[in-house]
Motif scaffolding. Structure first.
Motif, PDB file in Angstrom:
ATOM      1  N   THR A  96       0.832  -1.203   0.000  1.00  0.00           N
ATOM      2  CA  THR A  96       0.000   0.000   0.000  1.00  0.00           C
ATOM      3  C   THR A  96       0.865   1.251   0.000  1.00  0.00           C
ATOM      4  N   ASP A 201       1.602  -4.425  -9.076  1.00  0.00           N
ATOM      5  CA  ASP A 201       1.354  -4.781  -7.682  1.00  0.00           C
ATOM      6  C   ASP A 201       1.609  -6.281  -7.560  1.00  0.00           C
ATOM      7  N   GLN A 204       0.604 -10.509  -4.444  1.00  0.00           N
ATOM      8  CA  GLN A 204       0.163 -11.910  -4.484  1.00  0.00           C
ATOM      9  C   GLN A 204       1.004 -12.764  -5.424  1.00  0.00           C
ATOM     10  N   SER A 224       4.703  -7.077  -0.334  1.00  0.00           N
ATOM     11  CA  SER A 224       4.629  -6.933   1.129  1.00  0.00           C
ATOM     12  C   SER A 224       5.347  -8.073   1.847  1.00  0.00           C
ATOM     13  N   LYS A 227       3.285 -11.306   3.339  1.00  0.00           N
ATOM     14  CA  LYS A 227       2.724 -12.332   2.441  1.00  0.00           C
ATOM     15  C   LYS A 227       3.813 -13.242   1.885  1.00  0.00           C
TER      16      LYS A 227
HETATM   17  N1  PMP Z   1      -2.373  -5.647  -3.403  1.00  0.00           N
HETATM   18  C1  PMP Z   1      -2.778  -6.910  -3.327  1.00  0.00           C
HETATM   19  C2  PMP Z   1      -3.005  -7.693  -4.585  1.00  0.00           C
HETATM   20  C3  PMP Z   1      -2.977  -7.488  -2.072  1.00  0.00           C
HETATM   21  O1  PMP Z   1      -3.379  -8.750  -1.977  1.00  0.00           O
HETATM   22  C4  PMP Z   1      -2.744  -6.715  -0.901  1.00  0.00           C
HETATM   23  C5  PMP Z   1      -2.965  -7.299   0.479  1.00  0.00           C
HETATM   24  N2  PMP Z   1      -4.207  -7.955   0.631  1.00  0.00           N
HETATM   25  C6  PMP Z   1      -2.332  -5.410  -1.055  1.00  0.00           C
HETATM   26  C7  PMP Z   1      -2.140  -4.910  -2.316  1.00  0.00           C
HETATM   27  C8  PMP Z   1      -2.065  -4.514   0.108  1.00  0.00           C
HETATM   28  O2  PMP Z   1      -0.959  -4.983   0.803  1.00  0.00           O
HETATM   29  P1  PMP Z   1      -0.611  -4.377   2.235  1.00  0.00           P
HETATM   30  O3  PMP Z   1      -1.886  -4.394   3.021  1.00  0.00           O
HETATM   31  O4  PMP Z   1       0.413  -5.336   2.761  1.00  0.00           O
HETATM   32  O5  PMP Z   1      -0.075  -3.023   2.021  1.00  0.00           O
END
Ligand code: PMP
Length: 408
Positions: A96, A201, A204, A224, A227
């Motif tokens: 994010t 992004d 995933q 991130s 994950k």
């Molecule tokens: N993009 C995707 C595709 C995600 O799955 C996520 C987390 N669910 C995010 C962005 C955001 O990641 P974070 O909350 O770790 O900043």
């Protein structure tokens, strides 16, 4: 036979031995947060027990050790993404913050009213809202790349969206809601033909497949820590050096300056430090390095192959359940099984299946525009990691059948 020794690997994750409501934990919420192996947890103990110190500015032993470990992770991340230069790796709080950094530093300096950003309908809200904020603040236009009934991006429509005002494409590598793997390499080539940049992004994708930012030709790539078997509170923005160098800073503060003065203009540090204002999450960054080395030790090819087997088995097994509808039936998917059940609320399923020890996610998965297209406001989502087993798939499916029987 599985391509990796799952039983041995499970031993490395203390949390997998716990029980929930008196039942063995079956953790299938890995797309939200994956669990951490012992060596990642140990990195915190080691850091706070031996060399906790602020980095870069101390000329004492602990500060040197902390700086070396912190900067060592930058090199680990560079290699993990196959970036050409560790100055292209910026530590953030997560995906994010990485996207918000691009929107605010690159976007505010480069976007003019009427400029266009292409965003797919299957984005996480974190790759939608920063662009919508710029739309309201700068007058840029957000255009939406459509998704078909299988949850696959429509590439012909994508090509048709470009105009001479298109400046950036913002797209995920893998959808968190449906698991669709997007052809970002091809999408990058198309963006570049139109002199637009691409931000990928990778939140995933990074846990499930080898990422090569140079092969993809991504201009920006984000993921991130929590994950990829690492800690929360840390993430990564990769950006091509020339782009980062030309971008103004986003946040101001310590660490990101060269000289500060009231009499002359303040000057900024070179990349990557220009984008790392303030004391970073030092322990988390160091622990992220451990997580990435753990992944490399196991091998992303083996992890991806095993998760593919789990996903196939789960898909076949739950498809037998009466009234269950899978969302996202793309030919290329990673880790995620998203579904709704006739006559049973996703929330009810989530709560009841937890009573049986099974952790899945229910809700909109921060992808409301995608779910709206499919006429639902929530799905159940099971998502797999390297340590999940075929036995867990069966426990999950049997628990699901039981729960559906209870609520119908
Ligand atoms: N993009 C995707 C595709 C995600 O799955 C996520 C987390 N669910 C995010 C962005 C955001 O990641 P974070 O909350 O770790 O900043």
């Amino acid at each position: 036979t599985p391509p990796l020794d799952v039983a041995a690997l499970r031993e490395e994750f203390p949390i997998l031995a716990r029980e929930v409501h008196g039942k063995p934990l079956v953790y299938l919420d890995n797309a939200a947060t994956s669990q951490t192996p012992r060596r990642v947890i140990a990195a915190f103990e080691e850091y706070y027990g031996r060399y906790n110190a602020n980095i870069h500015r101390g000329l004492h032993t602990l500060a040197d050790e902390a700086t070396a470990a912190f900067e060592g992770t930058r090199e680990t991340v560079r290699s993990f993404l196959n970036a050409g230069d560790s100055r292209e790796i910026i530590f953030t709080r997560g995906t994010t913050e990485a996207i918000n950094l691009v929107a605010n530093a690159w976007g505010r300096a480069n976007l003019r009213p009427g400029d266009e950003v292409l965003v797919s309908r299957m984005e996480h809200h974190s790759n939608i809202v920063p662009w919508q904020l710029l739309a309201s603040q700068l007058g840029i236009v957000v255009k939406v790349i459509p998704v078909d009934a299988r949850g696959v991006l429509d590439l012909d429509a994508y090509r048709g969206l470009f105009s001479e005002r298109t400046r950036l494409v913002a797209v995920n590598h893998v959808s968190n809601a449906f698991g669709t793997i997007n052809p970002v390499r091809e999408m990058a080539a198309i963006a570049h033909e139109h002199d637009a940049l691409i931000l990928v992004d990778g939140a995933q994708a990074a846990p499930h497949q080898a990422v090569d930012v140079r092969d993809l030709d991504a201009d920006f790539y984000a993921f991130s820590g929590h994950k990829v078997y690492g800690p929360t509170g840390v993430g990564v923005l990769y950006g091509k050096a020339a782009l980062l160098e030309a971008m103004p800073p986003w946040q101001g503060g310590g660490e990101m300056i060269q000289t500060v003065s009231f009499e002359a203009p303040t000057t900024f540090a070179a990349i990557p430090h220009k984008f790392e204002a303030g004391t970073p999450a030092i322990a988390e960054v160091i622990a992220l390095g451990e997580a990435l080395r753990w992944i490399e030790g196991v091998g992303l090819e083996a992890i991806g192959a095993w998760e593919g087997q789990l996903l196939d088995a789960a898909t076949q097994r739950v498809s037998r359940i009466d009234g269950l509808r899978l969302l996202g039936t793309a030919p290329h998917k990673a880790s995620v099984l998203s579904f709704v059940v006739d006559g049973a609320h996703a929330q009810d399923i989530g709560l009841l299946i937890d009573q049986l020890g099974v952790a899945i996610r229910t809700g909109h998965h921060c992808a409301q525009p995608l779910l709206a297209q499919f006429g639902v406001d929530a799905t159940c989502r099971a998502s797999f990691a390297a340590y999940n087993t075929l036995e867990e798939v069966e426990v999950f499916a049997a628990a699901l059948e039981r729960v559906i029987g209870m609520v119908r």
